[in-house]
Design an enzyme around this catalytic site. Structure first.
Site, PDB file in Angstrom:
ATOM      1  N   GLU A 126       0.845  -1.185   0.000  1.00 25.44           N
ATOM      2  CA  GLU A 126       0.000   0.000   0.000  1.00 25.44           C
ATOM      3  C   GLU A 126       0.885   1.240   0.000  1.00 25.44           C
ATOM      4  O   GLU A 126       1.804   1.306   0.806  1.00 25.44           O
ATOM      5  CB  GLU A 126      -0.924   0.038   1.216  1.00 25.44           C
ATOM      6  N   GLY A 266       3.251   2.288  10.608  1.00 22.86           N
ATOM      7  CA  GLY A 266       2.958   1.509  11.808  1.00 22.86           C
ATOM      8  C   GLY A 266       2.721   0.040  11.505  1.00 22.86           C
ATOM      9  O   GLY A 266       3.379  -0.833  12.065  1.00 22.86           O
ATOM     10  N   MET A 268       0.332  -2.836   8.536  1.00 24.71           N
ATOM     11  CA  MET A 268      -0.383  -2.947   7.266  1.00 24.71           C
ATOM     12  C   MET A 268      -1.325  -4.146   7.278  1.00 24.71           C
ATOM     13  O   MET A 268      -0.929  -5.250   7.638  1.00 24.71           O
ATOM     14  CB  MET A 268       0.650  -3.061   6.136  1.00 24.71           C
ATOM     15  N   GLU A 269      -2.542  -3.876   6.830  1.00 26.09           N
ATOM     16  CA  GLU A 269      -3.651  -4.822   6.964  1.00 26.09           C
ATOM     17  C   GLU A 269      -3.765  -5.843   5.845  1.00 26.09           C
ATOM     18  O   GLU A 269      -4.868  -6.329   5.563  1.00 26.09           O
ATOM     19  CB  GLU A 269      -4.959  -4.023   7.034  1.00 26.09           C
ATOM     20  N   HIS A 302      -6.659  -1.977  15.021  1.00 29.93           N
ATOM     21  CA  HIS A 302      -6.831  -1.201  13.780  1.00 29.93           C
ATOM     22  C   HIS A 302      -6.656  -2.102  12.553  1.00 29.93           C
ATOM     23  O   HIS A 302      -7.514  -2.130  11.666  1.00 29.93           O
ATOM     24  CB  HIS A 302      -5.823  -0.050  13.765  1.00 29.93           C
ATOM     25  N   GLU A 303      -5.577  -2.831  12.520  1.00 35.28           N
ATOM     26  CA  GLU A 303      -5.318  -3.667  11.342  1.00 35.28           C
ATOM     27  C   GLU A 303      -6.344  -4.787  11.243  1.00 35.28           C
ATOM     28  O   GLU A 303      -6.798  -5.130  10.154  1.00 35.28           O
ATOM     29  CB  GLU A 303      -3.891  -4.223  11.358  1.00 35.28           C
ATOM     30  N   HIS A 306      -9.566  -3.454   9.837  1.00 39.35           N
ATOM     31  CA  HIS A 306      -9.494  -3.218   8.391  1.00 39.35           C
ATOM     32  C   HIS A 306     -10.007  -4.421   7.587  1.00 39.35           C
ATOM     33  O   HIS A 306     -10.396  -4.273   6.437  1.00 39.35           O
ATOM     34  CB  HIS A 306      -8.039  -2.971   7.969  1.00 39.35           C
TER      35      HIS A 306
HETATM   36  N1  ARG Z   1      -3.051   0.995   5.739  1.00 38.95           N
HETATM   37  C1  ARG Z   1      -2.020   1.112   6.724  1.00 38.95           C
HETATM   38  C2  ARG Z   1      -2.751   1.439   8.008  1.00 38.95           C
HETATM   39  O1  ARG Z   1      -3.236   2.478   8.238  1.00 38.95           O
HETATM   40  C3  ARG Z   1      -1.005   2.150   6.417  1.00 38.95           C
HETATM   41  C4  ARG Z   1      -0.101   1.846   5.279  1.00 38.95           C
HETATM   42  C5  ARG Z   1       0.478   3.056   4.700  1.00 38.95           C
HETATM   43  N2  ARG Z   1       1.680   2.820   4.000  1.00 38.95           N
HETATM   44  C6  ARG Z   1       2.352   3.730   3.294  1.00 38.95           C
HETATM   45  N3  ARG Z   1       3.463   3.374   2.789  1.00 38.95           N
HETATM   46  N4  ARG Z   1       1.949   4.947   3.099  1.00 38.95           N
HETATM   47  O2  ARG Z   1      -3.018   0.615   8.791  1.00 38.95           O
HETATM   48 ZN    ZN Z   2      -5.301   1.902   8.597  1.00 38.95          ZN
END
Ligand code: ARG
Ligand code: ZN
Length: 872
Positions: A126, A266, A268-269, A302-303, A306
């Site tokens: 992501e 932090g 990644m989901e 949080h993850e 998601h």
């Molecule tokens: N989706 C992830 C989270 O909020 C964040 C990942 C973002 N990564 C990035 N390289 N901008 O849990």
């Molecule tokens: Zn997130």
């Protein structure tokens, strides 16, 4: 500012659905010493709803080895191959595309795509990392089913993971092995993940309410299994909470979390295979603080959350990022509030919002919760998209209530499961489930900037009527000179002279005013005496609220408000107003003052029978960055001195109370992380901090004793932080001992770096420069950069030093870092956001530092966007 090679912005209004769908993806990933060969087989089909066009695939840093359609090698006339795009001019309606590329994960210092870390290879896709692995339409609205086979040396990389379920594995020649994973769910490429590493695993199982058994695994660096227990417990708590709160069950057979020490963000989901920064997994009482334990709960939740809000229902395009992030932050906040303390959770969220999001919203990178344009999407993983986005979801919750909100969530999933959708789709589900028209509310998604609400009250004794008049303005932000009013839910209570809530009708003590025009009056009848209004209870909207409170009114609210958030808020206003007044006095060469009323109000809180965590929050002074937003021209030295002066005045005025409380709160049993104990530690350490504002050897000795005797990192680190900010030699003694003891625990070393970079000592910059060369520092590791450099960039007085030394130092480090990791470099560049709020001499230094950066050849798109906007 323009540059010869200005990268082009992307616009929401240009969104077009994809011309081609990809139904299945089969990847064969072969790790070899000279690189990793990725063979991809894509089942592609034309999107009948879109005018026919070529198939455009994204790629970055791929060495293309072969291309074929339906088994036939592609003739050179059939495609155009660029560095970052592969365009197949006129493919058949439906076909199989086979590509073979070589990538170099060992050289991938950006940590996006497939990269090497200490114990093996990991991914971060992501938002646009998948294109660094293979050619693909790398956009979230293209969803496919993935099958992945990994091959690697077995002894070096015994663990082979990808999304979904393991279906085959075995040995191969030359000591190698393979594993095949199939993910039954369609997913966008940004949720792809694979891991090839040597790791230990903590396993467990979870049975969902409907009886499905899920295999859980937490994979960590060998030797760290004893630091996984808290994360595993957090995962199981989150799973239970989402079932109980939203009726959402885990849909997977395997849910894996992998911790990696090199990670840009932090966590990644990725579907079924979350990849986490070690910071949000590893914890043990002696190495992690109470705050770390709580953060792990929140990030694990949080993850996990998601999986529904993000994965089952995903984003149509990256402009919709807050659709999943704002909603998921709201969900993790609610989980945190239910699991720990609702009132302290809310206070901390708002403190964070004011320290990070309000300045962002007032600076050159200000953007709406749903941006309409970006240059580099990685720059939009921001406090606005996440935290203000969560506030927007919270306002919806406030406006329609808990039950309607739950129905709205049910509607959202019923309509959109398996789809890639927009923020409008989410709000439409909420509107339809509640019957509320959200049209006026949509301004929150479109408009950047923090609305400023001014309130004034008038009491008519004869009519027994209180009238509250609200006005709102929103300052212009880049690209948005004129602002429309927002629909602001203002939660209001009225306190009577005895401190009790007045009845606002029907026994209600809090009214939710729907404030939606430039100016509106709200009338409260049957009010027997002039009340003190308690405005924006529980921080019901992300706005700045001005009301001309008298000091005694704030003391009244601080002592009596039934809304704990506003009790805290009253204290913050009292302290904040005084610090700002004193900063002005100090700047004029006058002395700081501290009225007895302020000390007395603080004592009332300190000695109250409130929750210790609340008392600690109430007596924590507002931060410098937050207060700076209220100054026309920021004088960081005066602000810093004024804040310290108030801390010292409180310490002097309440010394006996702080000391008595410090002693009374001494730990009784061995450390354990729970909310009540954590609150007591927090308050006790606050007392220790205040006592050390008095700059006495006796209190330093006390801190040193605590440092040496603590059986847990919370108390040890609190003592260290106190000493590292105090005069005397004790700080150096403690810092040396701390490093000697913890040099092999990377996350503890981060704390050691951060406490030095954030220090108020005069020689902090010199210390940071020295630490850059220390064995403990590594510019390639994001956690180290955040600990040392970003903490320094947030050190208000030293970063904004009058001679420009802080600006120059950080700008040079941004340049060095940009060649390694543009995402992290761009995050560091955000330290410059507020440079225009300072005096002309500081501005000149900042401008020069930024201009030097801007002029560098080969600047990444990431840093370019931030610096270019800062200079406009
Ligand atoms: N989706 C992830 C989270 O909020 C964040 C990942 C973002 N990564 C990035 N390289 N901008 O849990
Ligand atoms: Zn997130």
């Amino acid at each position: 500012m323009t540059s010869a090679v200005s990268p082009a912005p992307v616009f929401l209004k240009d969104y077009l659905p994809p011309a081609w769908w990809v139904d299945t993806v089969s990847l064969d990933v072969d790790l070899r010493p000279d690189g990793t060969v990725v063979s991809a087989t894509l089942a592609v089909r034309r999107n009948p709803e879109v005018a026919p066009g070529p198939l455009c695939l994204n790629g970055a840093e791929l060495e293309t080895l072969s291309l074929a359609i339906d088994g036939q090698s592609l003739s050179p006339s059939a495609y155009t191959l660029g560095d970052e795009s592969l365009v197949i001019t006129a493919p058949p309606e439906r076909f199989t595309l086979e590509t073979k590329v070589r990538i170099q994960p060992d050289r991938n210092t950006q940590l996006s795509g497939f990269y090497r870390s200490k114990d093996g290879y990991f991914t971060q896709c992501e938002p646009q990392g998948f294109r660094r692995i293979t050619w693909f339409p790398d956009r979230p609205d293209v969803m496919a089913c993935y099958t992945v086979t990994l091959h690697a040396d077995k002894a070096s990389y015994p663990v082979l993971l990808a999304n979904g379920n393991p279906v085959a594995q075995g040995d191969e020649a030359d000591g190698r092995h393979f594993a095949t994973w199939v993910d039954p769910f369609r997913k966008p490429s940004y949720l792809f993940a694979m891991v090839v590493a040597k790791l230990d695993v903590l396993r467990d199982t979870y049975r969902t309410t409907s009886g499905r058994e899920v295999q859980l695994g937490i994979f960590v660096e060998p030797g760290k299994l004893d630091q996984c227990g808290h994360a595993m417990a957090a995962l199981k708590k989150s799973m239970r909470w989402d079932e109980a709160t939203f009726g959402l069950e885990c849909d997977l057979d395997h849910y894996m979390i992998v911790a990696v020490g090199d990670f840009n963000m932090g966590a990644m989901e990725n579907k079924g295979l979350n990849i986490f920064n070690t910071k949000y997994v590893l914890a043990r009482a002696d190495v992690a603080t109470d705050v770390d334990f709580e953060n792990i709960d929140r990030v694990v939740a949080h993850e996990y959350f998601h999986n529904w809000t993000g994965n089952r229902v995903t984003c149509r395009d990256w402009f919709q990022l807050s659709l999943k992030e704002g909603l998921t932050v709201f969900r993790d906040q609610e989980f945190g509030a239910d699991t720990h303390s609702r009132q302290t959770a809310r206070i901390r969220e708002v403190r964070g919002l004011r320290a990070m999001q309000f300045p962002e919203d007032a600076g050159p990178m200000a953007h709406p919760v749903r941006p309409s344009t970006y240059v580099e999407i990685n720059n939009f993983y921001t406090a606005t998209v996440y935290e203000k986005g969560a506030e927007v979801v919270r306002m919806i919750h406030t406006l329609i209530g808990k039950d309607a909100f739950r129905r709205g969530m049910d509607t959202y999933f019923a309509r959109h499961d398996g789809q890639a959708v927009t923020c409008e789709d989410f709000v439409a589900a909420m509107a339809d489930a509640s019957g509320v028209d959200f049209t006026p509310f949509m301004t929150w998604y479109r408009q950047a900037g923090t609305p400023r609400v001014s309130a004034r009250g008038s009491y008519d004794a004869a009519a027994r009527r209180y009238t509250l008049t609200l006005t709102q303005v929103c300052p212009p932000t880049p690209g948005q000179p004129d602002k429309a009013p927002c629909l602001i839910p203002v939660a209001v209570g009225l306190l009577g002279p005895d401190g009790r809530d007045l009845d606002l009708g029907g026994g209600r003590t809090t009214a939710i005013l729907q404030f939606s025009t430039h100016e509106q009056s709200f009338v409260f009848e049957n009010i027997d005496a002039a009340p003190v209004p308690s405005l924006l209870r529980n921080f019901s909207a992300p706005v700045v609220l001005d009301f001309d409170y008298q000091e005694r009114e704030l003391a009244h609210l601080l002592a009596h408000d039934s809304d704990p958030f506003n009790r805290w808020e009253a204290g913050q206003r009292l302290f904040g107003d005084l610090i700002l007044a004193n900063a002005a006095r100090l700047a004029r060469g006058e002395a700081a003052e501290c009225p007895a009323g302020v000390i007395a109000a603080a004592r009332t809180v300190l000695l109250s029978d409130s929750d210790p965590a609340f008392i600690a929050e109430a007596l924590t002074l507002p931060g410098e960055a937050t207060l700076a937003e209220r100054m026309a021209v920021v004088d960081p030295d005066a602000l810093h001195a004024a804040r310290n002066a108030l801390a010292r005045a409180l310490a002097a005025g309440l010394e006996d109370d702080f000391l008595a409380l410090y002693e009374r709160l001494a730990p009784v049993g061995a450390y354990q992380f729970d909310t009540a104990d954590a609150g007591r530690r927090r308050l006790r350490n606050l007392c220790l901090g205040y006592l050390n504002e008095l700059d006495r050897g006796g209190y330093r000795a006390q801190a040193l004793r605590q440092f040496e005797q603590a059986d847990n990192m919370t108390d040890q680190f609190a003592a260290l932080a106190t000493l590292a900010n105090a005069g005397g030699d004790e700080g150096d003694t403690a810092l040396a001992a701390f490093y000697a003891r913890w040099q092999h625990e990377a996350l503890v070393v981060d704390k050691w770096l951060a406490v030095q970079a954030g220090s108020r000592r005069d020689d902090t910059l010199a210390g940071v420069e020295r630490l850059m060369a220390h064995a403990a520092f590594d510019l390639k590791n994001p956690n180290k950069v955040y600990a040392l450099l970003r903490t320094f960039g947030g050190n208000h007085r030293h970063f904004h030093a009058a001679d420009g030394s802080g600006y120059r130092f950080v700008a040079e480090r941004i340049a060095d870092l940009d060649a390694i990791n543009p995402q992290v470099a761009a995050r560091l560049a955000r330290c410059f956001d507020r440079w225009r709020k300072f005096d002309t001499s500081r501005q000149a230094h900042a401008r020069a530092a930024l201009a030097a950066l801007h002029a560098r050849p080969g600047l990444s798109r990431d840093v370019f966007e931030v610096v270019d906007k800062a200079l406009v």
